[in-house]
Structures are given as C-alpha cells and as structure tokens.
Design an enzyme around this catalytic site. Structure first.
Site, PDB file in Angstrom:
ATOM      1  CD  GLU A   8       7.033  -2.725  -1.333  1.00  9.91           C
ATOM      2  OE1 GLU A   8       7.344  -1.672  -2.155  1.00  9.91           O
ATOM      3  OE2 GLU A   8       5.621  -3.055  -1.498  1.00  9.91           O
TER       4      GLU A   8
ATOM      5  NE  ARG B  47       7.668  -2.520  -5.596  1.00 15.12           N
ATOM      6  CZ  ARG B  47       7.049  -3.446  -6.312  1.00 15.12           C
ATOM      7  NH1 ARG B  47       7.774  -3.229  -7.558  1.00 15.12           N
ATOM      8  NH2 ARG B  47       6.182  -2.936  -6.405  1.00 15.12           N
TER       9      ARG B  47
ATOM     10  CB  SER C 148       3.061  -5.431  -2.426  1.00 13.75           C
ATOM     11  OG  SER C 148       2.311  -5.013  -3.304  1.00 13.75           O
TER      12      SER C 148
HETATM   13  N1  EPU Z   1      -2.479 -14.237  -5.916  1.00 19.13           N
HETATM   14  C1  EPU Z   1      -2.996 -15.265  -5.137  1.00 19.13           C
HETATM   15  N2  EPU Z   1      -3.463 -14.498  -4.179  1.00 19.13           N
HETATM   16  C2  EPU Z   1      -3.157 -13.498  -3.740  1.00 19.13           C
HETATM   17  C3  EPU Z   1      -2.919 -12.532  -4.368  1.00 19.13           C
HETATM   18  C4  EPU Z   1      -1.826 -12.367  -5.159  1.00 19.13           C
HETATM   19  O1  EPU Z   1      -3.289 -16.298  -5.427  1.00 19.13           O
HETATM   20  O2  EPU Z   1      -3.938 -12.658  -2.227  1.00 19.13           O
HETATM   21  C5  EPU Z   1      -1.711 -14.440  -7.496  1.00 19.13           C
HETATM   22  C6  EPU Z   1      -2.025 -13.840  -8.516  1.00 19.13           C
HETATM   23  O3  EPU Z   1      -3.351 -14.250  -8.821  1.00 19.13           O
HETATM   24  C7  EPU Z   1      -1.151 -13.912  -9.371  1.00 19.13           C
HETATM   25  C8  EPU Z   1       0.306 -14.111  -8.999  1.00 19.13           C
HETATM   26  O4  EPU Z   1      -0.524 -13.807  -7.102  1.00 19.13           O
HETATM   27  O5  EPU Z   1      -0.971 -14.736  -9.809  1.00 19.13           O
HETATM   28  C9  EPU Z   1       0.507 -12.050  -8.963  1.00 19.13           C
HETATM   29  O6  EPU Z   1      -0.606 -11.301  -7.953  1.00 19.13           O
HETATM   30  P1  EPU Z   1      -0.631  -9.393  -9.070  1.00 19.13           P
HETATM   31  O7  EPU Z   1      -0.288  -9.451 -10.021  1.00 19.13           O
HETATM   32  O8  EPU Z   1      -1.840  -9.010  -7.917  1.00 19.13           O
HETATM   33  O9  EPU Z   1       0.587  -8.952  -8.234  1.00 19.13           O
HETATM   34  P2  EPU Z   1       1.168  -9.463  -7.109  1.00 19.13           P
HETATM   35  O10 EPU Z   1       2.694  -9.624  -7.441  1.00 19.13           O
HETATM   36  O11 EPU Z   1       1.209 -10.119  -5.615  1.00 19.13           O
HETATM   37  C10 EPU Z   1       3.177  -7.024  -7.796  1.00 19.13           C
HETATM   38  C11 EPU Z   1       3.564  -5.890  -6.716  1.00 19.13           C
HETATM   39  C12 EPU Z   1       2.559  -4.405  -7.303  1.00 19.13           C
HETATM   40  C13 EPU Z   1       1.827  -4.695  -8.241  1.00 19.13           C
HETATM   41  C14 EPU Z   1       1.683  -6.062  -8.794  1.00 19.13           C
HETATM   42  C15 EPU Z   1       1.283  -5.599 -10.270  1.00 19.13           C
HETATM   43  C16 EPU Z   1       5.486  -6.794  -5.238  1.00 19.13           C
HETATM   44  C17 EPU Z   1       5.706  -6.366  -4.362  1.00 19.13           C
HETATM   45  N3  EPU Z   1       4.103  -5.754  -5.539  1.00 19.13           N
HETATM   46  O12 EPU Z   1       1.859  -7.825  -6.835  1.00 19.13           O
HETATM   47  O13 EPU Z   1       2.433  -3.442  -6.176  1.00 19.13           O
HETATM   48  O14 EPU Z   1       0.727  -4.202  -8.126  1.00 19.13           O
HETATM   49  O15 EPU Z   1       2.883  -6.990  -9.018  1.00 19.13           O
HETATM   50  O16 EPU Z   1       2.559  -5.425 -11.314  1.00 19.13           O
HETATM   51  O17 EPU Z   1       6.597  -6.356  -6.148  1.00 19.13           O
HETATM   52  C18 EPU Z   1       3.052  -2.492  -4.662  1.00 19.13           C
HETATM   53  O18 EPU Z   1       4.013  -2.167  -4.305  1.00 19.13           O
HETATM   54  O19 EPU Z   1       2.332  -1.405  -3.407  1.00 19.13           O
HETATM   55  C19 EPU Z   1       1.718  -2.606  -5.477  1.00 19.13           C
HETATM   56  C20 EPU Z   1       0.844  -2.630  -4.913  1.00 19.13           C
END
Ligand code: EPU
Length: 366
Positions: free
Chosen positions: A361, A182, A265
């Site tokens: 972010e 990012r 996010s």
């Molecule tokens: N998780 C939780 N609780 C929550 C949210 C997430 O326990 O409320 C856990 C999930 O179970 C998982 C881990 O956290 O084990 C990661 O969650 P997820 O795969 O949903 O991805 P994220 O890290 O929360 C990032 C990006 C997203 C992108 C996803 C998938 C950033 C800031 N965000 O989210 O990007 O879609 O990975 O690759 O890096 C965005 O930038 O707007 C965005 C949606």
C-alpha cells in the site's frame, strides 16, 4: 514563501526514518510559489531528465507517512507548506448541497488529524473515524485514506489542483476522482505527473451521524450491546467520544513513527473472487473477512502475514510489528533495501501459503 534546498536530507520527511537524499527539495506556500518553482531552470531541467528516463517528473510528498524511498532520489521532491481550514460556500449543484452538508476547504499541507480535531471541536460529523491517521490532507485525498468503515472519499466534494501541463488550476469533483479502496486517479502516472493537489473541499455534517459499524469502536466505547435504535435516540456517544475511541484503538495497535519508524499498513488487504475466498475459508474457518460486493471478499493481509509466522519477527533491521502484522517497522538503522527485502519475503510467503499475491500500500519510490 518558498524554500529550495539542493542535496536535501529527507530524514525529516519520511516516517520510516530513512536517511536518504533528494537532489532538490522544493517547498512552497502559495500556487504562485509553486509556479515559480516549476519554472526554475535547474528544477525544470531535473524534471525533464526524469521524464526522459520514463519516470515521473517530480515526487510530491505530504509528511512522508506512506512512502519508502528505495535510495537517494535523483530528482525534485515537492512539498506544500500551505495550511488552513475554512468554511467554504456551498454551490447549488455540489454534492454537499444535495446532502445538506457544509463544506470545508482545507489547504493541502494541513495535517489530516488537525482537520479531524477541528471538526470534533466544531460539531462537524464525518472525519471522526479517520482520526490520528498520519499525513497531510492533500496526500490523504490522493491515497484515499480509510479506517473503521469510513474513507476520505466519502467526505470529498472537490479536489483543487494545479495542472502542471496547462499551467492553470483544475478542479476535480469527488465523483471524477476514480476513488476505490486506497485508490484514486491521482495515484496513476498520467495524472500524478500532471496534477498537484492545492486544497481539498470536504462535505461534513452538522446533523448527528456516526459510523459505529466497526466492532472495535463499539467495544472501545463500551456500547457493544446497545441497539441501533437506542443509539439513534440518545445523544451518546458524542463526536468527541468517538474521536477519542478511535485514537485509543490506533494508539493501542499501531506504532508511533516518532518512536519506531513505520508507514502504517505496508500492504493493501487483497480483494479476491468469492470462489477463491470460499476455498480458503474451507481450509481456514476462522479467517476474518469482509464482503466487498456480491462477487468479491476482502481478506486482511495482516491475518495472513501472522499465519505465515511473521508477527513480531525481523529480517535484519526490518521487522513486523508485534501488535499488527500489516505494519513493517524500522528496528533502528534499517536501510531501504532491508525493508524491501522483508516486503518481498513476506509477499512470497503469503503467496506460497494462500495463493494470493499481496501488494504494498506504501508508495515504493525509486
Ligand atoms: N489481524 C490479525 N493479525 C494481525 C493483524 C490483523 O489476525 O497481525 C486480523 C484482525 O484480528 C482483524 C483483521 O485482521 O480480524 C483486520 O485487522 P484490523 O482491524 O487491525 O485492520 P486491517 O485490515 O489490518 C485496515 C487498514 C488500516 C485501518 C484498519 C481499521 C488497510 C491497508 N489498512 O487494517 O489502515 O486502520 O483497517 O479500519 O486497509 C493504514 O492504512 O495505514 C491503516 C492503518
């Protein structure tokens, strides 16, 4: 074509649904229109006034899907209206040529998902995992959008800009963009106040090459137990099937800004030293995490926010989305202050519990 609107409502230009105003909103199609806008005496004076206050001379928006204006914006908001995707020639020394890719030149105002749809229709591999990410292509290249194991920086050959200081075009090669998680050089004041992205040249592949490492994608496609060798030997899943799976995952987890105001996010996932990570893992053995390199690990901020008890909770009219705690939402009529207050409270709570200070972010403006 150009449009200059004074005292403009930014309500249609931010997915958080904030009813705030800009002193001037200036939209342009061609580089010539942009030059005329920048030379307009009223606009030039407003830009100088912002510079004199130590601020950026203007704020350039895409579709406002990754920002929060903290109040009325006293300066000039710029927006590119130019849309279009065309096959570009391949230079001998371009990184696309070295990788056997073809190049697509995309005008900055093109909706990013239109690029993903175009590529899926034309059998061009690369952007499919980034399907349905809201926003425009110019902003996507600045933010280095990423999802499901792919970042747009993996696909960028060149970023074409207008250099406001020199009054001429400037081209950054992908490797000059300072890309990280990012992160890019165009997110920082010196370059942000100087360069405006006019188009982005992507390298996309005609040869079948998918990124299926993210467990959720394999699950959505029902291929968790299929070996890599079998996947390579088969022609399934198709490009369109991967795009559809990504769309299903996103629609299942992320709120539609047309229905509930949000900017995706809200926080970045923090990258921490392994010593910090190991101490936390000893305390929270189920903590999800991703290896960044030999010394660093990324911890999902969404998980930490959920552990702090914030999932689905509200503070005033600002809330934490019930299916994904990384997303802050406008429950209806929230003011920018309410979102900022929720943001600060969450940052403090996460720090108190985990000793890590998470960072937004989303661009906080003003
Ligand atoms: N998780 C939780 N609780 C929550 C949210 C997430 O326990 O409320 C856990 C999930 O179970 C998982 C881990 O956290 O084990 C990661 O969650 P997820 O795969 O949903 O991805 P994220 O890290 O929360 C990032 C990006 C997203 C992108 C996803 C998938 C950033 C800031 N965000 O989210 O990007 O879609 O990975 O690759 O890096 C965005 O930038 O707007 C965005 C949606």
């Amino acid at each position: 074509m150009k449009k200059i609107i004074k005292d403009a409502s930014l309500l249609p230009y931010n997915t958080f649904g904030m009813d705030i105003k800009a002193t001037v909103l200036a939209e342009y199609d061609t580089v010539n229109d942009l030059r005329e806008i920048l030379a307009d005496p009223t606009i030039a004076a407003l830009m100088q006034a912002e510079r004199d206050k130590g601020n950026l001379p203007f704020w350039h928006i895409g579709s406002g899907s990754n920002l929060l204006f903290k109040g009325d914006y006293p300066g000039v908001v710029l927006h590119c209206l130019a849309k279009g995707i065309r096959m570009a020639s391949t230079n001998d020394d371009s990184s696309a040529n070295r990788e056997g890719a073809c190049r697509l030149e995309v005008k900055a105002g093109t909706l990013w998902d239109d690029v993903c749809a175009y590529c899926a229709e034309h059998g061009l591999y690369g952007p499919e995992n980034l399907s349905l990410i809201p926003g425009e292509t110019g902003a996507a290249a600045v933010q280095n959008i990423g999802a499901y194991g792919v970042e747009i920086s993996d696909l960028i050959d060149e970023v074409k800009c207008w250099d406001v200081e020199e009054g001429k075009e400037h081209l950054f090669r992908g490797e000059e963009m300072g890309y990280g998680y990012r992160e890019s050089r165009l997110k920082h004041a010196a370059d942000k106040s100087r360069y405006i992205v006019t188009s982005v040249v992507l390298k996309v592949q005609k040869a079948r090459k998918l990124h299926l490492e993210y467990a959720g994608i394999k699950r959505a496609l029902g291929i968790e137990n299929v070996s890599e060798t079998d996947l390579l030997a088969s022609d399934r899943p198709t490009l369109q099937e991967v795009r559809d799976a990504v769309i299903r995952i996103r629609e299942g987890k992320l709120p539609d800004p047309k229905v509930i105001g949000n900017a995706g996010s809200f926080f970045k996932n923090p990258v921490v030293d392994n010593s910090v990570f190991e101490a936390l893992l000893a305390q929270y053995p189920d903590m999800p995490h991703y290896v960044v390199d030999q010394e660093h690990t990324k911890i999902p901020a969404g998980w930490m926010i959920e552990q702090c008890g914030w999932k689905g909770k509200n503070l005033g009219r600002a809330g934490v989305y019930e299916k994904q705690s990384l997303v802050l939402v406008n429950r209806g009529g929230a003011s920018p202050d309410e979102i900022v207050r929720l943001c600060r409270t969450i940052v403090d709570d996460v720090e108190a519990k985990f000793g890590i200070r998470i960072e937004p972010e989303v661009n906080l403006i003003g």
